[in-house]
Design a protein around this motif. Structure first.
Motif, PDB file in Angstrom:
ATOM      1  N   ASP A  80      45.679  48.348  49.826  1.00  0.00           N
ATOM      2  CA  ASP A  80      45.782  49.260  50.965  1.00  0.00           C
ATOM      3  C   ASP A  80      45.295  48.903  52.222  1.00  0.00           C
ATOM      4  N   LYS A  81      44.093  48.205  52.340  1.00  0.00           N
ATOM      5  CA  LYS A  81      43.686  47.920  53.381  1.00  0.00           C
ATOM      6  C   LYS A  81      43.930  46.419  53.870  1.00  0.00           C
ATOM      7  N   TRP A  82      44.000  45.546  52.952  1.00  0.00           N
ATOM      8  CA  TRP A  82      44.392  44.172  53.325  1.00  0.00           C
ATOM      9  C   TRP A  82      45.704  43.736  53.529  1.00  0.00           C
ATOM     10  N   GLY A  83      46.578  44.398  52.611  1.00  0.00           N
ATOM     11  CA  GLY A  83      48.020  44.242  52.531  1.00  0.00           C
ATOM     12  C   GLY A  83      48.261  43.994  50.916  1.00  0.00           C
ATOM     13  N   ARG A  84      49.527  43.726  50.576  1.00  0.00           N
ATOM     14  CA  ARG A  84      49.952  43.420  49.234  1.00  0.00           C
ATOM     15  C   ARG A  84      49.801  41.967  48.808  1.00  0.00           C
ATOM     16  N   ARG A  85      50.037  41.058  49.906  1.00  0.00           N
ATOM     17  CA  ARG A  85      50.078  39.729  49.582  1.00  0.00           C
ATOM     18  C   ARG A  85      48.727  39.011  49.141  1.00  0.00           C
ATOM     19  N   PRO A  86      47.814  39.223  49.638  1.00  0.00           N
ATOM     20  CA  PRO A  86      46.550  38.755  49.323  1.00  0.00           C
ATOM     21  C   PRO A  86      46.030  39.221  47.855  1.00  0.00           C
ATOM     22  N   VAL A  87      46.358  40.523  47.503  1.00  0.00           N
ATOM     23  CA  VAL A  87      45.815  40.815  46.094  1.00  0.00           C
ATOM     24  C   VAL A  87      46.820  40.191  45.266  1.00  0.00           C
ATOM     25  N   PHE A  88      48.050  39.931  45.430  1.00  0.00           N
ATOM     26  CA  PHE A  88      49.076  38.999  44.606  1.00  0.00           C
ATOM     27  C   PHE A  88      48.642  37.955  44.225  1.00  0.00           C
ATOM     28  N   MET A  89      47.953  36.990  45.396  1.00  0.00           N
ATOM     29  CA  MET A  89      47.525  35.778  45.393  1.00  0.00           C
ATOM     30  C   MET A  89      46.165  35.613  44.232  1.00  0.00           C
ATOM     31  N   ILE A  90      45.327  36.617  44.728  1.00  0.00           N
ATOM     32  CA  ILE A  90      44.001  36.720  43.877  1.00  0.00           C
ATOM     33  C   ILE A  90      44.471  37.011  42.446  1.00  0.00           C
ATOM     34  N   SER A  91      45.429  37.654  42.112  1.00  0.00           N
ATOM     35  CA  SER A  91      45.592  38.149  40.623  1.00  0.00           C
ATOM     36  C   SER A  91      46.292  37.032  40.070  1.00  0.00           C
ATOM     37  N   MET A  92      47.207  36.397  40.539  1.00  0.00           N
ATOM     38  CA  MET A  92      47.804  35.259  39.943  1.00  0.00           C
ATOM     39  C   MET A  92      46.855  33.975  39.785  1.00  0.00           C
ATOM     40  N   ALA A  93      45.952  33.752  40.706  1.00  0.00           N
ATOM     41  CA  ALA A  93      44.909  32.677  40.400  1.00  0.00           C
ATOM     42  C   ALA A  93      44.179  33.061  39.296  1.00  0.00           C
ATOM     43  N   GLY A  94      43.759  34.550  39.014  1.00  0.00           N
ATOM     44  CA  GLY A  94      43.145  34.876  37.703  1.00  0.00           C
ATOM     45  C   GLY A  94      44.120  34.502  36.581  1.00  0.00           C
ATOM     46  N   GLY A  95      45.286  34.643  36.518  1.00  0.00           N
ATOM     47  CA  GLY A  95      46.143  34.542  35.317  1.00  0.00           C
ATOM     48  C   GLY A  95      46.133  33.100  35.262  1.00  0.00           C
ATOM     49  N   PHE A  96      46.186  32.120  36.193  1.00  0.00           N
ATOM     50  CA  PHE A  96      46.091  30.720  36.142  1.00  0.00           C
ATOM     51  C   PHE A  96      44.803  30.362  35.471  1.00  0.00           C
ATOM     52  N   LEU A  97      43.675  30.710  35.668  1.00  0.00           N
ATOM     53  CA  LEU A  97      42.381  30.446  35.221  1.00  0.00           C
ATOM     54  C   LEU A  97      42.356  30.951  33.779  1.00  0.00           C
ATOM     55  N   PHE A  98      43.071  32.065  33.369  1.00  0.00           N
ATOM     56  CA  PHE A  98      43.047  32.529  32.231  1.00  0.00           C
ATOM     57  C   PHE A  98      43.795  31.518  31.151  1.00  0.00           C
ATOM     58  N   SER A  99      45.032  31.241  31.481  1.00  0.00           N
ATOM     59  CA  SER A  99      45.855  30.197  30.791  1.00  0.00           C
ATOM     60  C   SER A  99      45.157  28.733  30.633  1.00  0.00           C
ATOM     61  N   VAL A 100      44.369  28.173  31.643  1.00  0.00           N
ATOM     62  CA  VAL A 100      43.546  27.011  31.442  1.00  0.00           C
ATOM     63  C   VAL A 100      42.574  27.193  30.298  1.00  0.00           C
ATOM     64  N   LEU A 101      41.681  28.208  30.705  1.00  0.00           N
ATOM     65  CA  LEU A 101      40.413  28.249  29.535  1.00  0.00           C
ATOM     66  C   LEU A 101      41.129  28.973  28.316  1.00  0.00           C
ATOM     67  N   SER A 102      42.029  29.272  28.125  1.00  0.00           N
ATOM     68  CA  SER A 102      42.548  29.566  26.788  1.00  0.00           C
ATOM     69  C   SER A 102      42.975  28.245  26.138  1.00  0.00           C
ATOM     70  N   GLY A 103      43.659  27.488  27.056  1.00  0.00           N
ATOM     71  CA  GLY A 103      44.153  26.189  26.381  1.00  0.00           C
ATOM     72  C   GLY A 103      43.089  25.398  25.873  1.00  0.00           C
ATOM     73  N   PHE A 104      41.882  25.478  26.735  1.00  0.00           N
ATOM     74  CA  PHE A 104      40.635  24.296  26.358  1.00  0.00           C
ATOM     75  C   PHE A 104      39.619  24.960  25.732  1.00  0.00           C
ATOM     76  N   ALA A 105      39.985  26.217  25.151  1.00  0.00           N
ATOM     77  CA  ALA A 105      38.752  27.068  24.528  1.00  0.00           C
ATOM     78  C   ALA A 105      38.663  26.255  23.092  1.00  0.00           C
ATOM     79  N   ASN A 106      37.265  26.445  22.747  1.00  0.00           N
ATOM     80  CA  ASN A 106      36.791  25.885  21.404  1.00  0.00           C
ATOM     81  C   ASN A 106      36.269  26.809  20.435  1.00  0.00           C
ATOM     82  N   ASP A 107      36.061  28.045  21.096  1.00  0.00           N
ATOM     83  CA  ASP A 107      35.438  28.900  20.224  1.00  0.00           C
ATOM     84  C   ASP A 107      36.331  30.614  20.750  1.00  0.00           C
ATOM     85  N   TYR A 108      35.913  31.519  19.818  1.00  0.00           N
ATOM     86  CA  TYR A 108      36.332  32.778  20.015  1.00  0.00           C
ATOM     87  C   TYR A 108      35.859  33.216  21.256  1.00  0.00           C
ATOM     88  N   TRP A 109      34.801  32.937  21.524  1.00  0.00           N
ATOM     89  CA  TRP A 109      33.839  33.787  22.812  1.00  0.00           C
ATOM     90  C   TRP A 109      34.535  33.365  24.103  1.00  0.00           C
TER      91      TRP A 109
END
Length: 351
Positions: A80-109
């Motif tokens: 609401d304060k900054w606009g929708r686009r910056p939050v879109f970008m940050i959220s998608m960056a989090g999804g990117f990191l989730f996928s990369v970390l999941s692919g290279f994870a070697n244990d449950y934690w």
């Protein structure tokens, strides 16, 4: 009443964008949900391979949802304060990191940490709904909200099936890298092609500093509680549905249960698509938002009651379809009613 909360009239300030921008948002929602759904049917089996049972699988969903519940109001306020686009970008960056970390994870934690990270950054769907509310009138909004919800179901129908095939052919790690690439493509689309929709960009100068009660109205909180209860049920269904099938119909055979769970999720997504793109529009026009919510909630409740009886695997599939029909009517109606219950400056936080 003189002291009653009054919304500032922003009718003349509503930003108007082309339909291409709205469909770009819908495609972003589809892509974001698709990359999550690709991993959905195989994650319970991956957790079991790390020695986890029902508790750890349930914790996997709880951590993600809990992190999102804590972070989402703050992301909404920032949108609401900054606009929708910056939050879109940050959220998608989090999804990117989730996928990369999941692919290279070697244990449950490590997987659990990655799931919590994507929960903290999980703002694409509510911010997308806020974007649509920014650029549509109240009369046309239910239809656009229904199309937005339909894109989620389109991802739900295609993502698990694609995930099962990709995991079988390429393996879990390569599948995760591909989903990371989808997130990166989303970020490029937002940066290059999506105009800002933020309502305050087009405010008149005298409106920009008009005092406003920052508290959400009571009806908005009622809708939040209803959404919490509905999403809690679906979180249980998402996290433990495969184990329920495995124990009820296949005597512990994880491979057959995973295959049926993938088919079930795809079929449920198709039901959601048919409901939101075809059935919802005449239902909402005939019944209105509140009666549509009663219809959708009633169908979901009856469907879940039937699913709880392990009669047969086809019984499970049939009444799961009833559940998702109800959700396909319920979700866009609640989203639309929420946007009508708050001031435009609060839509991001409310969603």
């Amino acid at each position: 009443q003189p002291n009653a909360h009054k919304f500032v009239n922003h009718a003349n300030a509503m930003p108007r964008v082309g339909r291409l921008a709205i469909w770009t948002v819908n495609c972003l929602v589809f892509s974001d949900f698709f990359q999550s759904c690709v991993l959905l049917p195989v994650l319970p089996k991956i957790v079991e391979n790390y020695g986890g049972g029902a508790f750890k699988i349930g914790l996997f969903t709880t951590v993600s949802a809990g992190c999102e519940a804590i972070a989402a109001p703050y992301w909404g306020a920032l949108a609401d304060k900054w606009g929708r686009r910056p939050v879109f970008m940050i959220s998608m960056a989090g999804g990117f990191l989730f996928s990369v970390l999941s692919g290279f994870a070697n244990d449950y934690w490590v997987l659990l940490f990655a799931r919590g990270l994507v929960g903290i950054c999980g703002a694409v769907n509510p911010v997308a709904a806020s974007y649509i509310a920014d650029v549509t009138t109240e009369e046309e909004r239910p239809g656009y909200m229904s199309n937005y919800t339909g894109c989620i179901y389109l991802a739900l129908s295609s993502g698990p099936a694609a995930g099962g095939v990709l995991n079988r052919i390429l393996g879990f790690q390569t599948t995760c890298i591909l989903t990371a690439a989808v997130c990166a493509l989303n970020m490029c689309c937002v940066y290059k092609a999506l105009p800002e929709s933020r309502w305050c960009d087009l405010q008149k100068p005298e409106q920009a500093h008009e005092p406003m009660d920052n508290q959400l109205p009571r009806r908005a909180w009622t809708l939040c509680i209803a959404g919490f209860l509905s999403n809690s049920v679906f979180a249980v269904f998402e996290s433990l549905g495969m184990l329920y099938i495995q124990e009820s119909f296949f005597l512990g055979d994880g491979e057959r249960a995973t295959s049926l769970w993938s088919v079930a999720l795809s079929g449920l997504g198709i039901m959601g698509i048919l409901t939101t793109f075809i059935a919802y529009h005449p239902i909402e026009r005939r019944l209105g938002l509140r009666q549509s919510i009663l219809l959708g909630g009633g169908c979901s409740a009856c469907g879940f009651l039937a699913v709880s009886m392990p009669v047969h695997q086809y019984w499970f599939l049939c009444f799961s379809m009833v559940v998702f029909f109800g959700e396909g009517v319920l979700a866009p109606s609640m989203n639309t009613l929420m946007t009508q219950s708050v001031d435009p400056s609060q839509i991001g936080r409310a969603m």
